[in-house]
Design a protein around this motif. Structure first.
Motif, short mmCIF file in Angstrom:
data_model
loop_
_atom_site.label_atom_id
_atom_site.label_comp_id
_atom_site.label_asym_id
_atom_site.label_seq_id
_atom_site.Cartn_x
_atom_site.Cartn_y
_atom_site.Cartn_z
N THR A 21 0.96 -1.23 -0.08
CA THR A 21 -0.05 0.02 0.11
C THR A 21 1.00 1.31 -0.15
OG1 THR A 21 -0.09 -0.05 2.32
CG2 THR A 21 -1.64 -1.22 1.22
N TYR A 27 -4.36 7.27 1.56
CA TYR A 27 -3.80 6.32 0.53
C TYR A 27 -3.87 6.89 -0.78
CZ TYR A 27 -5.41 2.73 3.69
OH TYR A 27 -5.64 1.81 4.53
N LYS A 67 -3.87 6.00 -4.91
CA LYS A 67 -4.12 5.01 -5.86
C LYS A 67 -3.95 5.05 -7.23
CE LYS A 67 -8.15 4.11 -2.22
NZ LYS A 67 -9.29 3.72 -2.05
N ASP A 81 -7.67 -0.75 4.05
CA ASP A 81 -6.41 -1.15 3.58
C ASP A 81 -6.46 -2.28 2.47
OD1 ASP A 81 -3.46 -0.33 4.66
OD2 ASP A 81 -3.47 -2.39 4.26
N GLN A 109 -4.69 -1.50 -2.51
CA GLN A 109 -3.51 -2.32 -2.65
C GLN A 109 -3.02 -2.12 -3.94
OE1 GLN A 109 -4.05 -6.01 -0.35
NE2 GLN A 109 -3.31 -5.13 1.62
#
Length: 372
Positions: free
Chosen positions: A110, A118, A120, A326, A330
């Motif tokens: 991650t 996060y 992404k 989480d 990923q």
């Protein structure tokens, strides 16, 4: 007349002797020597042609064991089955079967920014990999994993030390499983541990069954946390059948104080790495923390997970919610390690961001190479 009668038996004997010689000659050439040879002649299979000089592997069937060279078993998702296996490995085609092992490592990780949000939207070119202190020349595959099927193990400390907050932890775990496990897509199991680990619900995609498994837990006894982690990874994750790529994770809720295990902390971590499981830990040492928090941190860091240390009881539910996020935020990449050897040795992994500052990458720190 009398003289003829005396000669007649002699002539008869001579004729019989001549006939016997003809029969004997015929028997040695055309007839079997003994009754057993008759059976052998009737039942002996036709002769096969001489074997080829190349070594041919046996034909693969859906129920046959795996190839010893490739390391696959009948539950191995990498091994073809059904018609595909017959097409690949049928010896009647007159072609030798060539088996080779693909030395490829997969890493799940991650990425967060300095505000712990996060990130992404990164591409393969934003990363580089260091394997065993050597740069990887080519990342063979790269993808964002937002929707991969999950295999989750929930391990809850049921020892006396967490009795006063056990009920709230159960309800938080039930909510987590209800929101995370999707029927016919994900699956999970529940383990409670004190001096021994007990599976109260095996792998299932039923959130109702998982809820019953969590509510069946009863606190009492010592703490064998390392044993619970070790056995869950070895007996549940490693032995679970896979039909494709899945994300494996363990959620460990405990105070980190182990006083009854037969395996060590590092042995438990090694088994988690071998099962390719990310371990998330939630400490129950609130509000003041405890010495077991460092142990939980070590387990999470080594496997690429996160260690949560709630300040109050209500933060436990928040920790479960962050774990859910989480698992859906990923990246995954694969590569071939430089100078790879099948020596069973531990090799380090480091995934680094390049071209962008302030990013934090969380992944497992290494893996064990297969032995010969």
């Amino acid at each position: 007349m009398l003289r003829f009668l005396r000669i007649h038996p002699i002539l008869v004997l001579a004729c019989l002797s001549a006939l016997a010689e003809v029969g004997l000659t015929q028997s040695t050439n055309d007839l079997p020597a003994a009754p057993s040879a008759v059976v052998q002649q009737q039942t002996a299979p036709p002769k096969r042609p001489a074997p080829r000089t190349e070594t041919q592997a046996p034909a693969a069937t859906p129920n046959s064991p795996g190839d010893a060279k490739s390391g696959t078993s009948q539950d191995d998702p990498a091994k073809p089955n059904g018609d595909a296996a017959e097409k690949l490995d049928t010896p009647d085609q007159g072609r030798p079967t060539i088996t080779r092992t693909v030395n490829e490592v997969s890493v799940v990780f991650t990425v967060t920014d300095k505000h712990n949000h996060y990130v992404k939207d990164l591409a393969k070119t934003d990363f580089k990999v260091i394997d065993d202190e050597k740069a990887v020349e080519d990342i063979r595959s790269f993808r964002r994993e937002h929707d991969l099927p999950l295999q989750v193990g929930l391990l809850i400390d049921a020892s006396n030390s967490i009795r006063d907050r056990f009920k709230f932890e159960q309800e938080s775990a039930i909510e987590f499983l209800s929101q995370t496990v999707r029927p016919r897509y994900d699956e999970a199991f529940v383990v409670g541990f004190d001096t021994e680990a007990e599976v109260t619900q095996d792998f299932t995609d039923s959130t109702e069954a998982l809820s019953r498994g969590v509510r069946a837990l009863r606190p009492g006894g010592g703490t064998a946390m390392f044993d619970a982690l070790y056995k869950s990874c070895r007996e549940k994750l490693l032995k679970s059948a896979q039909t494709g790529a899945v994300r494996r994770a363990i959620v460990l809720v405990s105070d980190g104080e182990d006083n009854a295990s037969h395996v060590s902390r590092e042995e438990a971590i090694e088994m988690a790495l071998r099962s390719n499981a990310i371990v998330y830990t939630i400490s129950t040492n609130f509000p003041g923390g405890g010495s077991g928090d460092k142990v939980l941190q070590r387990i999470a860091d080594a496997t690429g997970g996160r260690a949560f240390q709630p300040f109050q009881l209500s933060d436990v539910a928040n920790a479960f919610a962050q774990i859910q996020d989480d698992l859906r935020s990923q990246y995954a990449l694969s590569y071939r390690p430089p100078d790879f050897r099948h020596d069973g040795r531990y090799r380090t992994i480091e995934v680094l961001a390049q071209g962008r500052k302030g990013l934090r990458i969380r992944s497992r720190h290494g893996y064990y190479a297969p032995a010969e």
